[in-house]
Design an enzyme around this catalytic site. Structure first.
Site, mmCIF file in Angstrom:
data_model
loop_
_atom_site.group_PDB
_atom_site.id
_atom_site.type_symbol
_atom_site.label_atom_id
_atom_site.label_comp_id
_atom_site.label_asym_id
_atom_site.label_seq_id
_atom_site.Cartn_x
_atom_site.Cartn_y
_atom_site.Cartn_z
ATOM 1 N N ALA A 114 0.754 -1.276 -0.064
ATOM 2 C CA ALA A 114 -0.030 0.044 -0.034
ATOM 3 C C ALA A 114 0.898 1.148 0.136
ATOM 4 C CB ALA A 114 -0.922 0.051 1.369
ATOM 5 N N MET A 115 0.164 2.456 -0.351
ATOM 6 C CA MET A 115 1.145 3.547 -0.195
ATOM 7 C C MET A 115 1.735 3.774 1.166
ATOM 8 S SD MET A 115 -1.230 5.758 -2.575
ATOM 9 C CE MET A 115 -0.449 7.046 -3.473
ATOM 10 N N GLY A 166 6.999 2.375 1.812
ATOM 11 C CA GLY A 166 8.472 2.521 1.455
ATOM 12 C C GLY A 166 9.049 2.152 0.280
ATOM 13 N N LYS A 167 8.142 1.744 -0.527
ATOM 14 C CA LYS A 167 8.573 1.169 -1.916
ATOM 15 C C LYS A 167 9.571 2.024 -2.741
ATOM 16 C CE LYS A 167 4.320 0.887 -3.634
ATOM 17 N NZ LYS A 167 3.729 1.627 -2.213
ATOM 18 N N SER A 168 9.202 3.256 -2.900
ATOM 19 C CA SER A 168 10.301 4.060 -3.516
ATOM 20 C C SER A 168 11.597 4.298 -2.914
ATOM 21 C CB SER A 168 9.513 5.746 -3.833
ATOM 22 O OG SER A 168 8.579 5.315 -4.701
ATOM 23 N N GLU A 208 6.510 2.336 -9.572
ATOM 24 C CA GLU A 208 5.184 2.399 -10.034
ATOM 25 C C GLU A 208 4.888 1.582 -11.127
ATOM 26 O OE1 GLU A 208 3.423 4.462 -8.212
ATOM 27 O OE2 GLU A 208 4.650 5.756 -7.287
ATOM 28 N N ALA A 209 5.208 0.274 -10.906
ATOM 29 C CA ALA A 209 4.979 -0.641 -11.810
ATOM 30 C C ALA A 209 3.718 -1.096 -12.147
ATOM 31 C CB ALA A 209 5.850 -2.144 -11.479
ATOM 32 N N CYS A 232 -5.358 3.025 12.515
ATOM 33 C CA CYS A 232 -6.070 2.324 13.882
ATOM 34 C C CYS A 232 -5.070 1.165 14.250
ATOM 35 C CB CYS A 232 -7.255 1.570 13.372
ATOM 36 S SG CYS A 232 -6.945 0.152 12.102
ATOM 37 N N CYS A 251 -6.643 -0.062 6.650
ATOM 38 C CA CYS A 251 -6.949 -1.543 6.572
ATOM 39 C C CYS A 251 -8.296 -1.918 6.036
ATOM 40 C CB CYS A 251 -6.943 -1.925 8.193
ATOM 41 S SG CYS A 251 -8.177 -1.533 9.061
#
Length: 198
Positions: free
Chosen positions: A10-11, A14-16, A88-89, A147, A183
């Protein structure tokens, strides 16, 4: 044999940031990496932008019409590539996801893709779906909802209000669009509250 990796989350997972760190690790050892991202992702223009403030210019901005395999093969002929890193695949076409797979298998270059698995309506992105079908290795990068539970869904806000309909692609930060990682429980609560207001 090199592998195709798909690291999704999810956004705010820490992907980038992870992509930029992997690029640094390769280059610190004198190896050439090629960073790519789909041109439909206009956030940061030709730059991978992390929410923690680090950024990196991409080597190849990829329109949906580009043959990624051919471009990487051309670059590799001039300078041996140690790894292809894709941000951003989810925005790649299914055909481009297959080209990334072929880069790993035929050119023997590891390809590490970072992206979202699904959109704000919990529908898979075509590029992500194909990556999930083809990747040798699939890894979830985790983040948390406000949450405290594991966030899995990217809830979309427009002008500060949660929305549950609209085009699949709306870039974060453009036209008053933003996203929050939530969530499933909070997502359905927000959606029920939205329905009551309609």
């Amino acid at each position: 044999m090199a592998k195709l990796y798909f690291r999704y989350g999810a956004m705010n997972s820490g992907k980038s940031t992870a992509l930029i760190q992997v690029a640094y690790n390769y280059e610190e050892r004198g190896m050439k990496v090629v960073l790519i991202k789909p041109s439909i992702d206009t956030k940061g223009s030709d730059t991978v932008v992390s929410r923690i403030g680090v950024s990196r210019t991409v080597d190849l901005l990829v329109p949906s019409s580009m043959d990624i395999f051919a471009e990487i093969e051309r670059i590799n002929n001039d300078h041996t590539i140690s790894c292809v890193l894709a941000d951003e695949a989810q925005f790649f076409t299914p055909a481009q996801a297959e080209e990334l797979f072929r880069i790993a298998v035929i050119l023997d270059i590891p390809v590490i893709c970072y992206g979202l698995r699904s959109d704000f309506q919990m529908n898979g992105f075509p590029g992500s779906t194909r990556l999930l079908e083809l990747a040798h290795s699939i890894e979830e990068l985790k983040t948390i909802c406000s949450c405290g539970k594991k966030a899995m869904i990217n809830a979309r806000l427009v002008n500060g209000e949660y929305v549950f309909e609209g085009a699949q692609v709306a870039i974060d930060g453009e036209a008053s669009v933003e996203y929050r990682s939530v969530c499933p429980s909070c997502y359905f609560r927000l959606k029920a509250e939205h329905s009551k207001r309609q």
